[in-house]
Scaffold this active site. Structure first.
Site, PDB file in Angstrom:
ATOM      1  N   LYS A   1       9.958 134.063  24.956  1.00 29.99           N
ATOM      2  CA  LYS A   1      10.309 134.956  25.741  1.00 29.99           C
ATOM      3  C   LYS A   1      11.799 135.339  25.669  1.00 29.99           C
ATOM      4  CE  LYS A   1       6.046 135.314  27.801  1.00 29.99           C
ATOM      5  NZ  LYS A   1       5.326 134.232  27.055  1.00 29.99           N
ATOM      6  N   ILE A   2      11.963 136.285  26.531  1.00 30.62           N
ATOM      7  CA  ILE A   2      13.380 136.882  26.501  1.00 30.62           C
ATOM      8  C   ILE A   2      14.408 135.958  26.816  1.00 30.62           C
ATOM      9  CG2 ILE A   2      13.276 137.961  28.722  1.00 30.62           C
ATOM     10  CD1 ILE A   2      14.644 140.540  27.403  1.00 30.62           C
TER      11      ILE A   2
END
Length: 377
Positions: A197-198
């Site tokens: 994920k970011i």
């Protein structure tokens, strides 16, 4: 190998983890859990955030607190990672799979409207599916790839048909619709901090809500429903879904870097789009009107995508296919799939995800782009 999407641990992660080790606050109690929750709530413009062990557990607790019951139906887009579909089954409920928009790949609001008008009725202040008589208690709009569902159109529909909205914003941390953050529209929003994920805590998730009472209830349920600070007295069925302090420490360090990570993701997306614009069959995701996306995972359509997938992976570029649509997976093949042209199936057949870590260099993006051009030469 140029990796698909890997963590960027270039901030204060080591410093904060060392603090946990030095002070022995490594488990489920500690200051970093509280800090992480406060930072998450502030960033997503909600009043309460509850840290969990992963995004799936955040979705599970959100469904419980939304009142989903056994034999209920829950609306879900057919293009999604499998987690929300699994969670619906945890509840003893079943998904109604809804096709996606052919351009944005988000839940198709026009199709959803047609479904409500043709297939549903309101009875005793609840929504029911006409053919089965089963209650439809919730909808999970999944903000796919950091793009967002048109929430301005979805929310009035959900309100009219008396169903709860639980946003799966696990891919959309930092995305906004008309300036309002993903995860802040529904009764609950759910985030994920998985390794791709970011931002990441290795694992981890977050429940977002503007309902103070439900936020407290979520915290209670995720900590085994322990009702007494001293005695081991548990007043209902609880879950060991709490995030530990050492992982929350990583999360705090990652949150400090999140704005820069979002900027980099957007730059990478723009560079790919410019480099690939003349490639045969290249079709990027169209961003929903009024959405400013976080550009989490650069995914686009190509001609002969399966051939390209093999070529890139054989030549040092880690590339992945899109998720198999839920209606094609064995656990969900008998669930209702509402569609006209099966856009989800078409998107799946032609889409690939490209390397787009926040620490990927422009040179590597161009190298990946050149490999794609070589394949079609």
């Amino acid at each position: 190998m140029i990796p698909l999407s890997v963590p960027n641990l270039s901030g204060n992660e080591w410093k904060y983890v060392k603090d946990c080790l030095d002070t022995n606050w490594v488990s489920s109690v500690g200051s970093y859990v509280n800090q992480f929750e406060e930072l998450a709530a502030k960033f997503s413009s909600v009043t309460r955030a509850v840290a969990t062990v992963n995004g799936t557990s955040a979705l599970h607790i959100s469904l419980i607190l939304s009142g989903v019951q056994r034999d209920d139906l829950v609306i879900l887009p057919n293009i999604t990672f499998v987690a929300p579909a699994n969670v619906i089954k945890y509840m003893g409920a079943d998904p109604i799979l809804m096709d996606v928009d052919e351009h944005t790949w988000q839940l198709d609001i026009a199709l959803l409207t047609r479904f409500f008008e043709q297939e549903c009725l309101i009875k005793e202040d609840t929504c029911h599916h006409k053919n089965t008589g089963r209650r439809i208690s919730a909808i999970i709009p999944v903000h796919v790839l950091g793009n967002m569902v048109n929430m301005e159109k979805l929310l009035p529909l959900a309100d009219y048909y008396k169903i709860k909205v639980i946003e799966d914003a696990t891919e959309a941390l930092g995305s906004t619709y008309k300036g309002k953050p993903a995860g802040s529209f529904g009764l609950f929003g759910c985030l994920s901090y998985n390794g791709n994920k970011i931002i990441t805590t290795g694992g981890g998730g977050m429940i977002l809500t503007n309902d103070k009472e439900l936020g407290e209830k979520a915290k209670h349920l995720t900590t085994q429903a322990k009702a007494d600070p001293l005695e081991y007295y548990h007043d209902e069925i609880g879950y060991n879904y709490r995030l530990v302090n050492i992982l929350a420490a990583i999360g705090v360090a990652q949150m400090e870097q999140l704005p820069a990570f979002i900027d980099r993701k957007r730059n990478v997306s723009e560079l790919y789009t410019r480099e690939l614009k003349d490639v045969p069959g290249f079709k990027p995701q169209v961003i929903t009107e009024h959405v400013n996306p976080n550009c989490w995972l650069f995914t686009c359509c190509f001609e002969n995508s399966k051939g390209l997938l093999k070529y890139l992976n054989d030549n040092g570029v880690q590339t992945r296919p899109f998720w198999v649509p839920m209606n094609q997976l064995p656990p969900f093949k008998n669930d209702l799939y509402f569609h006209v042209d099966d856009i989800a199936g078409s998107v799946y057949k032609s889409c690939l995800s490209m390397p787009c870590s926040t620490n990927i260099s422009d040179k590597e993006v161009i190298e990946v782009s050149n490999k794609i051009k070589e394949f079609y030469a």
